[in-house]
Design a protein around this motif. Structure first.
Motif, PDB file in Angstrom:
ATOM      1  N   ALA A 233       0.825  -1.205   0.000  1.00  0.00           N
ATOM      2  CA  ALA A 233       0.000   0.000   0.000  1.00  0.00           C
ATOM      3  C   ALA A 233       0.862   1.259   0.000  1.00  0.00           C
ATOM      4  O   ALA A 233       0.560   2.230  -0.699  1.00  0.00           O
ATOM      5  CB  ALA A 233      -0.941  -0.006   1.204  1.00  0.00           C
ATOM      6  N   VAL A 234       1.937   1.230   0.772  1.00  0.00           N
ATOM      7  CA  VAL A 234       2.851   2.384   0.813  1.00  0.00           C
ATOM      8  C   VAL A 234       3.499   2.584  -0.550  1.00  0.00           C
ATOM      9  O   VAL A 234       3.597   3.709  -1.060  1.00  0.00           O
ATOM     10  CB  VAL A 234       3.910   2.195   1.926  1.00  0.00           C
ATOM     11  CG1 VAL A 234       5.027   3.212   1.806  1.00  0.00           C
ATOM     12  CG2 VAL A 234       3.258   2.285   3.301  1.00  0.00           C
ATOM     13  N   LEU A 235       3.946   1.488  -1.165  1.00  0.00           N
ATOM     14  CA  LEU A 235       4.562   1.591  -2.494  1.00  0.00           C
ATOM     15  C   LEU A 235       3.563   2.098  -3.532  1.00  0.00           C
ATOM     16  O   LEU A 235       3.903   2.911  -4.392  1.00  0.00           O
ATOM     17  CB  LEU A 235       5.131   0.239  -2.922  1.00  0.00           C
ATOM     18  CG  LEU A 235       6.377  -0.218  -2.183  1.00  0.00           C
ATOM     19  CD1 LEU A 235       6.747  -1.644  -2.592  1.00  0.00           C
ATOM     20  CD2 LEU A 235       7.534   0.722  -2.426  1.00  0.00           C
ATOM     21  N   ALA A 236       2.314   1.644  -3.448  1.00  0.00           N
ATOM     22  CA  ALA A 236       1.284   2.114  -4.381  1.00  0.00           C
ATOM     23  C   ALA A 236       1.051   3.614  -4.215  1.00  0.00           C
ATOM     24  O   ALA A 236       0.893   4.342  -5.201  1.00  0.00           O
ATOM     25  CB  ALA A 236      -0.013   1.339  -4.165  1.00  0.00           C
TER      26      ALA A 236
ATOM     27  N   GLN B  99       3.271   5.780  -3.097  1.00  0.00           N
ATOM     28  CA  GLN B  99       4.461   6.448  -3.633  1.00  0.00           C
ATOM     29  C   GLN B  99       4.420   6.477  -5.164  1.00  0.00           C
ATOM     30  O   GLN B  99       4.768   7.483  -5.779  1.00  0.00           O
ATOM     31  CB  GLN B  99       5.731   5.757  -3.148  1.00  0.00           C
ATOM     32  CG  GLN B  99       6.020   5.973  -1.687  1.00  0.00           C
ATOM     33  CD  GLN B  99       7.191   5.144  -1.200  1.00  0.00           C
ATOM     34  OE1 GLN B  99       7.667   4.226  -1.870  1.00  0.00           O
ATOM     35  NE2 GLN B  99       7.670   5.458  -0.003  1.00  0.00           N
ATOM     36  N   MET B 100       3.988   5.393  -5.782  1.00  0.00           N
ATOM     37  CA  MET B 100       3.891   5.351  -7.241  1.00  0.00           C
ATOM     38  C   MET B 100       2.852   6.354  -7.746  1.00  0.00           C
ATOM     39  O   MET B 100       3.070   7.014  -8.760  1.00  0.00           O
ATOM     40  CB  MET B 100       3.539   3.943  -7.714  1.00  0.00           C
ATOM     41  CG  MET B 100       4.669   2.945  -7.573  1.00  0.00           C
ATOM     42  SD  MET B 100       6.164   3.433  -8.475  1.00  0.00           S
ATOM     43  CE  MET B 100       5.566   3.381 -10.140  1.00  0.00           C
ATOM     44  N   ALA B 101       1.747   6.482  -7.033  1.00  0.00           N
ATOM     45  CA  ALA B 101       0.730   7.461  -7.425  1.00  0.00           C
ATOM     46  C   ALA B 101       1.300   8.878  -7.343  1.00  0.00           C
ATOM     47  O   ALA B 101       1.042   9.719  -8.213  1.00  0.00           O
ATOM     48  CB  ALA B 101      -0.506   7.318  -6.538  1.00  0.00           C
ATOM     49  N   ARG B 102       2.083   9.130  -6.304  1.00  0.00           N
ATOM     50  CA  ARG B 102       2.711  10.451  -6.148  1.00  0.00           C
ATOM     51  C   ARG B 102       3.694  10.704  -7.296  1.00  0.00           C
ATOM     52  O   ARG B 102       3.733  11.798  -7.865  1.00  0.00           O
ATOM     53  CB  ARG B 102       3.417  10.532  -4.794  1.00  0.00           C
ATOM     54  CG  ARG B 102       3.810  11.939  -4.418  1.00  0.00           C
ATOM     55  CD  ARG B 102       4.395  12.036  -3.006  1.00  0.00           C
ATOM     56  NE  ARG B 102       3.521  11.437  -2.015  1.00  0.00           N
ATOM     57  CZ  ARG B 102       3.909  10.464  -1.176  1.00  0.00           C
ATOM     58  NH1 ARG B 102       5.123  10.005  -1.199  1.00  0.00           N
ATOM     59  NH2 ARG B 102       3.061   9.965  -0.305  1.00  0.00           N
ATOM     60  N   VAL B 103       4.479   9.690  -7.648  1.00  0.00           N
ATOM     61  CA  VAL B 103       5.426   9.816  -8.765  1.00  0.00           C
ATOM     62  C   VAL B 103       4.662  10.081 -10.062  1.00  0.00           C
ATOM     63  O   VAL B 103       5.059  10.933 -10.862  1.00  0.00           O
ATOM     64  CB  VAL B 103       6.313   8.553  -8.881  1.00  0.00           C
ATOM     65  CG1 VAL B 103       7.055   8.519 -10.200  1.00  0.00           C
ATOM     66  CG2 VAL B 103       7.294   8.491  -7.727  1.00  0.00           C
ATOM     67  N   ASP B 104       3.562   9.358 -10.272  1.00  0.00           N
ATOM     68  CA  ASP B 104       2.756   9.576 -11.476  1.00  0.00           C
ATOM     69  C   ASP B 104       2.243  11.005 -11.549  1.00  0.00           C
ATOM     70  O   ASP B 104       2.229  11.618 -12.619  1.00  0.00           O
ATOM     71  CB  ASP B 104       1.578   8.597 -11.521  1.00  0.00           C
ATOM     72  CG  ASP B 104       1.991   7.173 -11.858  1.00  0.00           C
ATOM     73  OD1 ASP B 104       3.144   6.975 -12.320  1.00  0.00           O
ATOM     74  OD2 ASP B 104       1.175   6.258 -11.649  1.00  0.00           O
ATOM     75  N   ARG B 105       1.812  11.550 -10.400  1.00  0.00           N
ATOM     76  CA  ARG B 105       1.332  12.939 -10.394  1.00  0.00           C
ATOM     77  C   ARG B 105       2.470  13.904 -10.724  1.00  0.00           C
ATOM     78  O   ARG B 105       2.269  14.877 -11.454  1.00  0.00           O
ATOM     79  CB  ARG B 105       0.710  13.285  -9.040  1.00  0.00           C
ATOM     80  CG  ARG B 105      -0.657  12.650  -8.839  1.00  0.00           C
ATOM     81  CD  ARG B 105      -1.391  13.210  -7.640  1.00  0.00           C
ATOM     82  NE  ARG B 105      -0.684  13.083  -6.379  1.00  0.00           N
ATOM     83  CZ  ARG B 105      -0.753  12.039  -5.572  1.00  0.00           C
ATOM     84  NH1 ARG B 105      -1.494  11.005  -5.874  1.00  0.00           N
ATOM     85  NH2 ARG B 105      -0.086  12.031  -4.436  1.00  0.00           N
ATOM     86  N   LEU B 106       3.662  13.638 -10.202  1.00  0.00           N
ATOM     87  CA  LEU B 106       4.804  14.508 -10.510  1.00  0.00           C
ATOM     88  C   LEU B 106       5.194  14.421 -11.983  1.00  0.00           C
ATOM     89  O   LEU B 106       5.536  15.428 -12.604  1.00  0.00           O
ATOM     90  CB  LEU B 106       6.000  14.156  -9.620  1.00  0.00           C
ATOM     91  CG  LEU B 106       5.890  14.600  -8.174  1.00  0.00           C
ATOM     92  CD1 LEU B 106       7.061  14.055  -7.354  1.00  0.00           C
ATOM     93  CD2 LEU B 106       5.845  16.113  -8.067  1.00  0.00           C
TER      94      LEU B 106
END
Length: 177
Positions: free
Chosen positions: A51-54, A56-63
């Motif tokens: 869940a934490v990795l997901a 973080q990936m969502a945050r990276v996608d937004r960036l």
């Protein structure tokens, strides 16, 4: 008689452990008859790390999306800004050589200078957006004061109506970034 095989699957649930830490679990429950009485066999698994990795990936996608947007905006602004700058330079040359009243010339040149200042600011914003949007995996020394100054310039007009931006900084040696 046996119960129908209905498997209850539950997605991620957040639970707090006795020590106060939160975990994300997922699992399933299978109702069945045990010695003539209804029972449930349940399985749960800790998926906190996933869940934490997901997240973080969502945050990276937004960036990444923000970087793509910044690059597109910079590209769309660059050409009209260059045309405006060239036109202002040409207008300034015309005004300097025109046979007009000195007072009128001075006022017109002051207006051109103001417009060029605004145009220079737009060009600076475009450069900052391009710098933001470039993928950069290489670490190198970064001047924190320059980064803060850029952030300040980009936010102070937006915040002007709602807040007062106060920046206090000391001389900091470059950091690896």
């Amino acid at each position: 008689r046996s119960r129908p095989e209905i498997v209850h699957v539950f997605d991620e649930l957040v639970r707090t452990l006795p020590d106060g830490t939160s975990v994300v679990i997922e699992g399933m429950a299978l109702p069945f008859d045990y010695e003539g009485r209804p029972a449930v066999l349940a399985f749960a698994r800790d998926v906190t790390e996933r869940a934490v990795l997901a997240e973080q990936m969502a945050r990276v996608d937004r960036l990444v999306a923000l970087g793509t947007l910044a690059a597109g905006v910079a590209h769309e602004i660059q050409n009209p800004a260059a045309i405006a700058q060239a036109s202002l330079e040409a207008l300034e040359r015309v005004l300097k050589s025109a046979d007009i009243d000195a007072g009128l010339r001075a006022r017109a040149l002051a207006l051109v200078a103001d417009a060029r200042g605004g145009s220079d600011r737009v060009s600076s914003i475009v450069r900052e957006l391009r710098g933001f949007s470039r993928p950069d995996d290489e670490r190198r020394p970064v001047d924190v004061s320059d980064v803060l100054a850029t952030a300040q310039r980009m936010t102070e007009r937006v915040l002007a109506d709602r807040a007062r931006l106060v920046v206090t900084r000391r001389n900091v040696p470059p950091v690896l970034g």
